[in-house]
Design an enzyme around this catalytic site. Structure first.
Site, PDB file in Angstrom:
ATOM      1  N   ARG B 296       0.825  -1.218   0.000  1.00 22.14           N
ATOM      2  CA  ARG B 296       0.000   0.000   0.000  1.00 22.14           C
ATOM      3  C   ARG B 296       0.850   1.255   0.000  1.00 22.14           C
ATOM      4  O   ARG B 296       0.571   2.211  -0.731  1.00 22.14           O
ATOM      5  CB  ARG B 296      -0.931  -0.030   1.221  1.00 22.14           C
ATOM      6  CG  ARG B 296      -2.061  -1.001   1.028  1.00 22.14           C
ATOM      7  CD  ARG B 296      -2.910  -1.238   2.254  1.00 22.14           C
ATOM      8  NE  ARG B 296      -3.983  -2.161   1.865  1.00 22.14           N
ATOM      9  CZ  ARG B 296      -5.016  -2.505   2.643  1.00 22.14           C
ATOM     10  NH1 ARG B 296      -5.132  -2.006   3.867  1.00 22.14           N
ATOM     11  NH2 ARG B 296      -5.937  -3.317   2.188  1.00 22.14           N
ATOM     12  N   TYR B 437      -6.497  -0.911  -6.672  1.00 20.21           N
ATOM     13  CA  TYR B 437      -5.865  -2.145  -6.181  1.00 20.21           C
ATOM     14  C   TYR B 437      -5.136  -1.971  -4.841  1.00 20.21           C
ATOM     15  O   TYR B 437      -5.053  -0.881  -4.324  1.00 20.21           O
ATOM     16  CB  TYR B 437      -5.027  -2.848  -7.239  1.00 20.21           C
ATOM     17  CG  TYR B 437      -3.837  -2.150  -7.870  1.00 20.21           C
ATOM     18  CD1 TYR B 437      -3.235  -1.039  -7.346  1.00 20.21           C
ATOM     19  CD2 TYR B 437      -3.297  -2.695  -9.045  1.00 20.21           C
ATOM     20  CE1 TYR B 437      -2.128  -0.475  -7.963  1.00 20.21           C
ATOM     21  CE2 TYR B 437      -2.199  -2.141  -9.673  1.00 20.21           C
ATOM     22  CZ  TYR B 437      -1.620  -1.034  -9.116  1.00 20.21           C
ATOM     23  OH  TYR B 437      -0.534  -0.484  -9.729  1.00 20.21           O
ATOM     24  N   GLU B 438      -4.696  -3.095  -4.289  1.00 18.97           N
ATOM     25  CA  GLU B 438      -4.136  -3.135  -2.926  1.00 18.97           C
ATOM     26  C   GLU B 438      -5.110  -2.571  -1.895  1.00 18.97           C
ATOM     27  O   GLU B 438      -4.714  -1.909  -0.948  1.00 18.97           O
ATOM     28  CB  GLU B 438      -2.801  -2.377  -2.846  1.00 18.97           C
ATOM     29  CG  GLU B 438      -1.689  -2.951  -3.684  1.00 18.97           C
ATOM     30  CD  GLU B 438      -1.379  -4.411  -3.360  1.00 18.97           C
ATOM     31  OE1 GLU B 438      -1.678  -4.862  -2.246  1.00 18.97           O
ATOM     32  OE2 GLU B 438      -0.846  -5.088  -4.253  1.00 18.97           O
ATOM     33  N   GLY B 439      -6.377  -2.896  -2.077  1.00 16.12           N
ATOM     34  CA  GLY B 439      -7.419  -2.344  -1.197  1.00 16.12           C
ATOM     35  C   GLY B 439      -7.905  -1.034  -1.784  1.00 16.12           C
ATOM     36  O   GLY B 439      -7.130  -0.080  -1.893  1.00 16.12           O
TER      37      GLY B 439
END
Lengths: 592, 592
Positions: B296, B437-439
């Protein structure tokens, strides 16, 4: 596959209640009934939803092809366009003298949004034709009008605007295309780029309106004239004759609107393209601006349309896609995306802003009707000043917001939004052109700050703000809407302060021009926020009254929530733009 | 063709002055000199600018191809990747015990921005590898580490994260891939989608880290374990053996990052893919989060990188493209775009925001260094709490801003920006994945509101805000910066008020969860604004002092202008987000 349902309920609310059908009460429109308008909206919604919308994705995937100088639109576009023209939709706002249906602009604008939402790439074709109709109707000779106007109004032929050349972007004073007189016509030579629907196979003829210079013309803007150059020459009986000397030499590879051919056109590679002077020599730019102002309004509506499409698709996805669970207090069961309030915020933000932008665009359209047909000169001139004021805001604010709304539409989809097959990304790619063409949004902001506010000392906007303030008073007087009133009142104060800054700084003979440039963009944003909030404040008052009578409760409750969002969660952004306006002179010290 | 020059001067300012090389003063890094860091930055800038950046456009145009289960990256990518790995760049932040160079994270982050800016699609490959290194180093057995870690650190092999399955987006409790024990290893069967660099021809082996369930595993999150699945099996001597039973079955057609293959992977179409358990059974999600937190942070930096690239391209274009004239007071001569203040505003807005976001990201990286190596437990824990607080902000705020900055980059180009050949649109398309992406950024916002603020009663953020308030006092005490101090002080008050709302509303046992969801996104935006403004306030104080000593005047003057923009023109947006937080309960009445 995403589908599209025109927002008929909201359009009817705006026309009937928010605008109180003011256009229909003009003498010119006394034969247009509210029932007729409803029937028209329903019918347009059907064609847009059933015929145009299903082609949107294919248009993006397939794009246009250039083969031996001929452009093929995506499969199905030609048929969809003909269905539109044959249904009489192309000319619904045009003068009956030219074969149009003579409906109010406010109705034409409402319908316009549907084409743009259903298929923005295809809808660009009639958008450009409308500009050509406008320029020809206002400036063309009787002969040109009788030969070309009716078929453009019917949509049997389509129109284009040929402004830009490789060396001249927004700066049209650089135009080099030349027109040499030859008897009753001219021979044109030159290159034009970025010509939307400049060549295609959806109609029998294409009527190009082209900026060019006469041999003895002055340098700069005053040497530019406007010419009509048909793809196929037209004889006195209106029959198509020889192919004219204008060719599509290439198609652009664009970020979006792939279904709309963006052409580089070459005029006069052989003997010179035959063209006809439109209006006065040397007045080409003024005549072209006739087209551009109407087109700017339509591009604003285009932004609203594509953003509405993005919203509908995101909402549908959010209501179907299972993701996570509701919190324990709400049962702890599997949830769809729209049950999470973080997603609900995105959907409400899209929806509320769309309703506000749509209200402002239709208000401006209704002023266009009044500018043409209000009983007195004073009323007509007053309405025209408002149209002039609103147009850059409708164009720029709607399209900036449209990009943001379409981007949120991608976000609602999560990872699927980034996959082209989903279609959400197409709306973002398509929407991204709207802040650029028909005058970049920066140019709209300069127009607002300079020509529309500074030039009349802020009088027109001041008059509008008096009405906004009165709306704030009405809201404040309503116990349930007092918070909205306070917020709107603050918005009025902010914009008044901004106008004072515009007048004070713009007045500086030496630095005024630069000072306005430095603050123009936040000024336009602040103006957009306040005008949109005004319309939603008015909508809230109407909704509150309707609820008291128990009518269509779901709709009016939703309208109140949208109004609350716009006035209490979105309008505060306007204050931030005021801060930017106040601090903008720091730009003068900024390095590049 | 756009080129890329790493912002070396700004990076050095941040490392040396804003962060005062605090990481280098940790005992662990006593052998890392400031001169070495400078040399590393210069060298990375060369590789990024000369080798990676020129491939960026081609990667977009060519994309990746899937042929008989093998993926071909765009021409030149494999060579560029190998030059990077052979240069030792992959492991610059990794532990020397595993073959890394053991440099501070703050230096690794500064360098990371360069790869992302030069070629975001290619830079994703080592970004994923870094996650695999982290998970393996922290949770892998000694045997797994000795067999895999060194080649991942060197970049000879690359790594992937296999989370999502067709039926499970962000909700990993839905994972269905199964792992059945077979002697010392497991056999995996299942489908994974959205696997970045899941198959390619740039390295000899690919090490997949895969979430799957053991046969007797519980439902939901607690039944998920983490497995290592190599593309080619590796024998005890570290030699490559048989091809494992994992295949790329399709590539996604995405909006951007075309040069990065996004794969659907099928595990176990034949006998089951051989995999090895990483860490504890049932702890797969926790172990994966080890990777995700680091990732993140890196995605936030990725946003900054691609936005910096967009800025550089827009600036270059604006300085070359002739458009219009300067106003009479400035000579009335032909002007380039950057001479118009409306364009200058866009450029300054891009640049100032980038400087602020970069400062915050590197601050967070320096806290990572302190969290690992500060002398006392208290210091380490305190630093870790700040990393935890900053990470969702760095990820979400940087990437949301990156999309907006890249979109402004398109706008600066006018019509040319919409043409794919220009390359400006690619940056927007590429940047658009980072908020997803990545949450998703919505998930980051919930993380911030819940785990990072509510859970500790606002203590960590409160401690940060005390420092921000002290910075505001310092600014106010400086006659030339007092306006910035007042603005920052307001920002502190706004965020304190927001924290109080989070604690009050989040405390409600029944509606607390929903209340936090409803305000999370504006809360994250407000936090991002205040943290960025803090860093630029500190930068302004340093710049003011440096100017007094006459050092590098152009740089420090520009820094002051950026700080002025961030504090007086951008930070006021934070207030609007506070208004949204306050009014957010209206969401509960909103229809879908």
């Amino acid at each position: 596959m995403s589908s599209y349902n025109a927002p008929l309920r909201d359009l009817r609310f705006l026309l009937e209640e928010l605008l109180d059908h003011r256009s229909l009460r003009l003498p010119e429109y006394q034969e247009v009934s509210a029932e007729l308008v409803t029937a028209i909206l329903d019918e347009a919604a059907r064609l847009a939803g059933e015929v145009w919308a299903p082609l949107n994705r294919r248009g993006d995937e397939q794009g246009c092809r250039l083969e031996a100088g001929e452009v093929r639109a995506p499969t199905g576009f030609a048929e969809a366009y003909r269905a539109f023209a044959e249904g009489g939709w192309n000319g619904i706002g045009s003068d009956p003298d030219h074969g149009g249906q003579g409906l109010p602009e406010v109705v034409a604008s409402a319908v316009q949004e549907m084409w743009q939402a259903a298929n923005m790439a295809l809808a660009l074709c009639p958008l450009l034709t409308a500009g050509a109709v406008e320029a020809l109707a206002q400036h063309g000779s009787e002969e040109l009008k009788s030969r070309y106007l009716e078929k453009l109004v019917s949509g049997e032929w389509t129109g284009t605007m040929n402004l830009t050349e490789p060396q001249a972007g927004s700066d049209l004073s650089k135009v080099r295309t030349r027109a040499v007189p030859e008897g009753a016509h001219y021979r044109l030579n030159g290159q034009k780029i970025f010509i939307t629907w400049g060549e295609h196979d959806c109609a029998d003829n294409i009527i190009h309106l082209v900026l060019a210079r006469l041999p003895d013309a002055a340098e700069g803007n005053r040497g530019i004239s406007l010419f009509l150059v048909p793809k196929f020459l037209v004889d006195e009986q209106g029959h198509l004759g020889e192919r004219n000397d204008v060719r599509c030499v290439s198609l652009e590879h664009k970020l979006g609107i792939h279904g709309s051919p963006t052409c580089a056109l070459s005029f006069g590679e052989q003997d010179g393209a035959i063209g006809y002077l439109v209006g006065e020599p040397g007045h080409g730019l003024q005549h072209m601006f006739t087209m551009m102002n109407a087109a700017r309004h339509k591009v604003g509506i285009q932004g609203i349309g594509v953003a509405e499409r993005a919203y509908q698709q995101a909402r549908t996805y959010a209501m179907q896609r299972v993701q996570g669970r509701t919190p324990a207090a709400r049962g702890g069961r599997p949830a769809v995306l729209s049950e999470h309030y973080e997603v609900r915020r995105m959907l409400l933000s899209m929806r509320a802003r769309l309703e506000a932008l749509r209200a402002l665009a239709l208000l401006s359209a209704s002023e266009m009707d009044r500018a043409r047909y209000a009983p007195t000169v004073d009323e007509r001139q007053g309405a025209q000043r408002r149209v002039d004021l609103y147009t850059p805001v409708v164009k720029a604010f709607s399209t900036d917001q449209a990009v943001d709304i379409a981007s949120l539409g991608v976000q609602v989809h999560g990872g699927m939004g980034y996959m082209e097959e989903t279609g959400a990304a197409q709306h973002l790619r398509d929407a991204r052109i709207a802040p650029i063409y028909e005058g970049t949004n920066g140019i709209q902001a300069l127009d607002l700050a300079g020509r529309k506010i500074q030039r009349d000392g802020g009088a027109t906007l001041g008059g509008v703000l008096d009405e906004v303030a009165a709306c704030a008073v009405d809201l404040t007087a309503n116990a349930k809407l007092a918070g909205l009133g306070a917020s709107l009142h603050q918005g009025v104060e902010d914009l008044r302060r901004a106008v004072a800054i515009v007048l004070a700084r713009g007045d500086d003979a030496e630095h005024g021009h630069d000072a306005l440039q430095a603050l123009a963009t936040p000024l336009l944003a602040l103006t957009g926020h306040v005008l949109c909030a005004w319309q939603m404040g008015r909508a809230a008052l109407i909704a509150q009254t309707a609820l008291a009578s128990g009518d269509d409760e779901a709709f009016y409750r939703a309208k109140l929530i949208s109004a609350d969002f716009v006035l209490r969660q979105w309008l505060p952004m306007g204050r931030a733009h005021l801060a930017a306006i106040e601090a903008s002179p720091s730009l003068f010290e900024a390095p590049v």
